[in-house]
Scaffold this motif. Structure first.
Motif, PDB file in Angstrom:
ATOM      1  N   LEU A 313       0.755  -1.242   0.002  1.00 32.35           N
ATOM      2  CA  LEU A 313       0.000  -0.058  -0.013  1.00 32.35           C
ATOM      3  C   LEU A 313       0.689   1.181   0.085  1.00 32.35           C
ATOM      4  O   LEU A 313       1.862   1.343   0.553  1.00 32.35           O
ATOM      5  N   GLY A 314       0.552   2.231  -0.677  1.00 29.78           N
ATOM      6  CA  GLY A 314       1.329   3.320  -1.146  1.00 29.78           C
ATOM      7  C   GLY A 314       0.724   4.214  -1.930  1.00 29.78           C
ATOM      8  O   GLY A 314      -0.257   4.155  -2.814  1.00 29.78           O
ATOM      9  N   LEU A 315       1.597   5.336  -2.460  1.00 18.74           N
ATOM     10  CA  LEU A 315       1.306   6.309  -3.626  1.00 18.74           C
ATOM     11  C   LEU A 315       1.559   5.306  -4.568  1.00 18.74           C
ATOM     12  O   LEU A 315       2.505   5.095  -5.194  1.00 18.74           O
ATOM     13  N   ARG A 316       0.347   5.424  -5.609  1.00 19.74           N
ATOM     14  CA  ARG A 316       0.538   5.036  -7.046  1.00 19.74           C
ATOM     15  C   ARG A 316       0.422   6.269  -7.961  1.00 19.74           C
ATOM     16  O   ARG A 316      -0.555   6.546  -8.404  1.00 19.74           O
ATOM     17  N   ASP A 317       1.647   6.668  -8.076  1.00 15.36           N
ATOM     18  CA  ASP A 317       1.746   7.907  -9.109  1.00 15.36           C
ATOM     19  C   ASP A 317       3.049   7.873 -10.053  1.00 15.36           C
ATOM     20  O   ASP A 317       3.955   8.516  -9.734  1.00 15.36           O
ATOM     21  N   PRO A 318       2.788   6.837 -10.903  1.00 14.07           N
ATOM     22  CA  PRO A 318       1.534   6.008 -11.542  1.00 14.07           C
ATOM     23  C   PRO A 318       1.853   4.605 -10.860  1.00 14.07           C
ATOM     24  O   PRO A 318       2.933   4.415 -10.610  1.00 14.07           O
ATOM     25  N   GLY A 319       0.841   4.117 -10.637  1.00 11.81           N
ATOM     26  CA  GLY A 319       0.781   2.732 -10.358  1.00 11.81           C
ATOM     27  C   GLY A 319       1.117   1.890 -11.483  1.00 11.81           C
ATOM     28  O   GLY A 319       1.019   2.490 -12.864  1.00 11.81           O
ATOM     29  N   LYS A 320       0.926   0.624 -11.648  1.00 13.18           N
ATOM     30  CA  LYS A 320       1.296  -0.295 -12.904  1.00 13.18           C
ATOM     31  C   LYS A 320       0.043  -1.093 -13.174  1.00 13.18           C
ATOM     32  O   LYS A 320      -0.739  -1.556 -12.372  1.00 13.18           O
ATOM     33  N   PHE A 321      -0.334  -1.161 -14.481  1.00 12.23           N
ATOM     34  CA  PHE A 321      -1.216  -2.344 -14.935  1.00 12.23           C
ATOM     35  C   PHE A 321      -0.262  -3.582 -15.127  1.00 12.23           C
ATOM     36  O   PHE A 321       1.129  -3.428 -15.448  1.00 12.23           O
ATOM     37  N   LEU A 322      -0.914  -4.719 -15.181  1.00 10.34           N
ATOM     38  CA  LEU A 322      -0.096  -5.809 -15.625  1.00 10.34           C
ATOM     39  C   LEU A 322      -0.763  -6.005 -17.254  1.00 10.34           C
ATOM     40  O   LEU A 322      -1.759  -6.067 -17.487  1.00 10.34           O
ATOM     41  N   VAL A 323       0.349  -6.315 -18.110  1.00 10.85           N
ATOM     42  CA  VAL A 323      -0.242  -6.519 -19.361  1.00 10.85           C
ATOM     43  C   VAL A 323       0.115  -7.953 -19.988  1.00 10.85           C
ATOM     44  O   VAL A 323       1.383  -8.498 -19.699  1.00 10.85           O
ATOM     45  N   ASN A 324      -0.402  -8.867 -20.751  1.00  8.53           N
ATOM     46  CA  ASN A 324      -0.090 -10.096 -21.349  1.00  8.53           C
ATOM     47  C   ASN A 324      -0.498 -10.080 -22.710  1.00  8.53           C
ATOM     48  O   ASN A 324      -1.563  -9.650 -23.140  1.00  8.53           O
ATOM     49  N   TYR A 325       0.646 -10.447 -23.549  1.00 10.17           N
ATOM     50  CA  TYR A 325       0.686 -10.576 -24.951  1.00 10.17           C
ATOM     51  C   TYR A 325       0.401 -11.854 -25.574  1.00 10.17           C
ATOM     52  O   TYR A 325       0.343 -11.980 -26.767  1.00 10.17           O
ATOM     53  N   ASN A 326       0.071 -12.867 -24.781  1.00 10.12           N
ATOM     54  CA  ASN A 326      -0.147 -14.258 -25.295  1.00 10.12           C
ATOM     55  C   ASN A 326      -1.381 -14.926 -24.689  1.00 10.12           C
ATOM     56  O   ASN A 326      -1.385 -15.996 -24.348  1.00 10.12           O
ATOM     57  N   LEU A 327      -2.639 -14.161 -24.748  1.00  9.18           N
ATOM     58  CA  LEU A 327      -4.042 -14.631 -24.328  1.00  9.18           C
ATOM     59  C   LEU A 327      -3.804 -15.112 -22.963  1.00  9.18           C
ATOM     60  O   LEU A 327      -4.619 -16.319 -22.689  1.00  9.18           O
ATOM     61  N   GLY A 328      -3.050 -14.691 -22.188  1.00 15.46           N
ATOM     62  CA  GLY A 328      -2.992 -15.086 -20.628  1.00 15.46           C
ATOM     63  C   GLY A 328      -1.944 -16.066 -20.281  1.00 15.46           C
ATOM     64  O   GLY A 328      -1.724 -16.435 -19.274  1.00 15.46           O
ATOM     65  N   GLU A 329      -1.209 -16.517 -21.312  1.00 14.94           N
ATOM     66  CA  GLU A 329      -0.122 -17.477 -21.034  1.00 14.94           C
ATOM     67  C   GLU A 329       1.034 -16.824 -20.837  1.00 14.94           C
ATOM     68  O   GLU A 329       1.484 -15.756 -21.182  1.00 14.94           O
ATOM     69  N   GLY A 330       1.840 -17.573 -19.966  1.00 10.91           N
ATOM     70  CA  GLY A 330       3.352 -17.028 -19.876  1.00 10.91           C
ATOM     71  C   GLY A 330       3.274 -15.541 -18.888  1.00 10.91           C
ATOM     72  O   GLY A 330       2.208 -15.334 -18.320  1.00 10.91           O
ATOM     73  N   PRO A 331       4.455 -15.011 -18.877  1.00 11.87           N
ATOM     74  CA  PRO A 331       4.583 -14.080 -17.960  1.00 11.87           C
ATOM     75  C   PRO A 331       3.811 -12.732 -18.434  1.00 11.87           C
ATOM     76  O   PRO A 331       3.625 -12.445 -19.772  1.00 11.87           O
ATOM     77  N   TRP A 332       3.655 -11.909 -17.335  1.00 10.72           N
ATOM     78  CA  TRP A 332       3.181 -10.327 -17.937  1.00 10.72           C
ATOM     79  C   TRP A 332       4.081  -9.524 -17.548  1.00 10.72           C
ATOM     80  O   TRP A 332       5.222  -9.688 -16.942  1.00 10.72           O
ATOM     81  N   GLU A 333       3.865  -8.232 -18.287  1.00  8.33           N
ATOM     82  CA  GLU A 333       4.762  -7.049 -17.971  1.00  8.33           C
ATOM     83  C   GLU A 333       4.011  -5.842 -17.310  1.00  8.33           C
ATOM     84  O   GLU A 333       2.749  -5.893 -17.180  1.00  8.33           O
ATOM     85  N   GLN A 334       4.892  -4.983 -17.276  1.00  7.98           N
ATOM     86  CA  GLN A 334       4.134  -3.724 -16.468  1.00  7.98           C
ATOM     87  C   GLN A 334       4.021  -2.485 -17.301  1.00  7.98           C
ATOM     88  O   GLN A 334       5.013  -2.250 -18.237  1.00  7.98           O
ATOM     89  N   VAL A 335       2.891  -1.941 -17.348  1.00  9.40           N
ATOM     90  CA  VAL A 335       2.794  -0.607 -17.936  1.00  9.40           C
ATOM     91  C   VAL A 335       2.070   0.605 -16.939  1.00  9.40           C
ATOM     92  O   VAL A 335       1.224  -0.088 -16.091  1.00  9.40           O
ATOM     93  N   ASN A 336       2.316   1.805 -17.142  1.00  6.52           N
ATOM     94  CA  ASN A 336       1.715   2.610 -16.187  1.00  6.52           C
ATOM     95  C   ASN A 336       0.469   2.905 -16.293  1.00  6.52           C
ATOM     96  O   ASN A 336      -0.264   2.711 -17.296  1.00  6.52           O
TER      97      ASN A 336
END
Length: 390
Positions: A313-336
């Motif tokens: 818990l803390g200041l999210r400025d910005p926080g992160k989305f998680l994004v996945n490029y393979n229909l949910g398979e494998g690791p995710w990445e972060q985007v603001n």
């Protein structure tokens, strides 16, 4: 290739006044959709959120933007016209993309939690029906609403209310692979068996929401402790259904997901699902929302939000989305993310809503953000969606 999300605009949908609300934050739980089957009104944005006005019975306000989210106006209110209890919690909006029963494409569906004010009193009898998930329809793009049906009943709105009928919470509407209106929701009724706490259930209607089939549990962890909830479903380009949800009381924290071929069968309900996380173990926690965009690569991108980053818990400025490029398979990445807030404030960031808009060229994110240490407002950010070829 990867998703490029560039913040373009931010603002406030609605900011309550302290003298108009009950004690507390005032607003919560925003949802937003873009209309696609509304003729000349296609492209309009509709937003709904909980509003704790100092009057009874409670209503859910509907706000409208006709300029891509730059400005907003109050359009209508959804009232509990069946019981006159008050439409209080967990609104969701959905535009029918095709005819369902006697409802044509473009009909707006609304679901929310109708609860009588007296259900919050501690001396209610244990069999008092205190939560009712109702469906309403709008045939004029959100201007007026009519009661359609009730698809789930539950007990008083008290968590862990063992030995009494448990409540029902948090509906989300989509269309399953058979063309039926479908709702996933949180269900505490099975917890009287002790082996189950809160569960996720799915129910569907083949006649446009007039009547409903039998509910089935889709996530029900048999340890008497863990509480899957707040499920959101987005359809993927391969025709499958991606469902994300939180699991309260889970020591791993994070957001989990399951994938279904038809939007009804998500596999063994006793299985947790898969936690969304990056290759180095980063995740988002609590109160998820997910959407799919065609941008980001050949399979597009699943975008996943949560109240906090990696459990902290803390200041999210910005926080992160998680994004996945393979229909949910494998690791995710972060985007603001597109909104900023202090997640240490209890209800800031509580269950944010998102939608891809303007022919999938932009993303809008709504969130309750702090005006002071208690009072909240419904803020939003708009970002441009692109595919980064590098």
């Amino acid at each position: 290739m990867a998703l490029k999300l560039t913040k373009d605009f931010n603002g406030v949908v609605f900011a309550p006044r302290k003298d108009e609300i009950k004690p507390g934050g005032g607003v919560l739980y925003p949802r937003v959709i873009e209309l696609h089957c509304a003729g000349e009104e296609s492209g309009t944005l509709l937003a709904a959120f909980e509003y704790y006005a100092d009057r009874e019975p409670a209503v859910i306000p509907i706000f409208r933007s006709t300029d891509g989210g730059k400005t907003w106006e109050h359009l209508s209110d959804v009232e509990d016209t069946k019981n006159h209890w008050g439409m209080r919690f967990q609104p969701v909006l959905f535009e029918l993309p095709k005819q369902c029963g006697d409802l044509p494409a473009g009909t707006i569906l609304f679901a929310g939690n109708s609860i009588p004010m007296q259900a919050f009193a501690p001396d209610n009898p244990p069999d008092f029906v205190g939560t009712e998930l109702q469906l309403y329809v709008s045939r004029d793009h959100g201007k007026t609403w009519e009661y359609r049906s009730t698809f789930a009943y539950g007990g008083v709105p008290v968590e862990y209310n063992w030995d009494c009928l448990g409540p029902v919470w948090e509906p989300f509407i989509y269309i399953n692979a058979y063309g039926d209106i479908t709702v996933v929701y949180s269900d505490e009724k099975p917890h009287t068996e002790r082996i189950l706490n809160q569960c996720l259930a799915v129910i569907s209607s083949s006649d446009g929401g007039k009547s409903w089939g039998e509910a089935r549990l889709v996530v029900a962890i048999p340890d008497g402790n863990r509480r899957p909830g707040m499920a959101i479903v987005t359809k993927l380009p391969n025709g499958k259904y991606f469902m994300c949800y939180e699991i309260v009381n889970d020591p791993d924290q994070g957001i989990y997901f399951k994938i279904s071929d038809d939007g009804m069968d998500y596999g063994d309900p006793a299985l947790y699902g898969t936690r969304a996380e990056t290759a180095d173990g980063q995740f988002v926690g609590s109160m998820p929302y997910c959407v799919w965009t065609k941008n980001g690569g050949p399979n597009g991108t699943i975008i996943l939000s949560g109240k906090r980053d990696s459990g902290w818990l803390g200041l999210r400025d910005p926080g992160k989305f998680l994004v996945n490029y393979n229909l949910g398979e494998g690791p995710w990445e972060q985007v603001n993310m597109l909104v900023s807030y202090d997640s240490r404030i209890h209800q800031a960031g509580w269950s944010m809503g998102m939608a891809v808009i303007e022919n999938d060229s932009k993303l809008i994110q709504l969130a309750p953000t702090q005006m002071d240490p208690v009072l909240l407002q419904i803020s939003y950010g708009i970002g441009v969606l692109e595919t980064n070829e590098n």
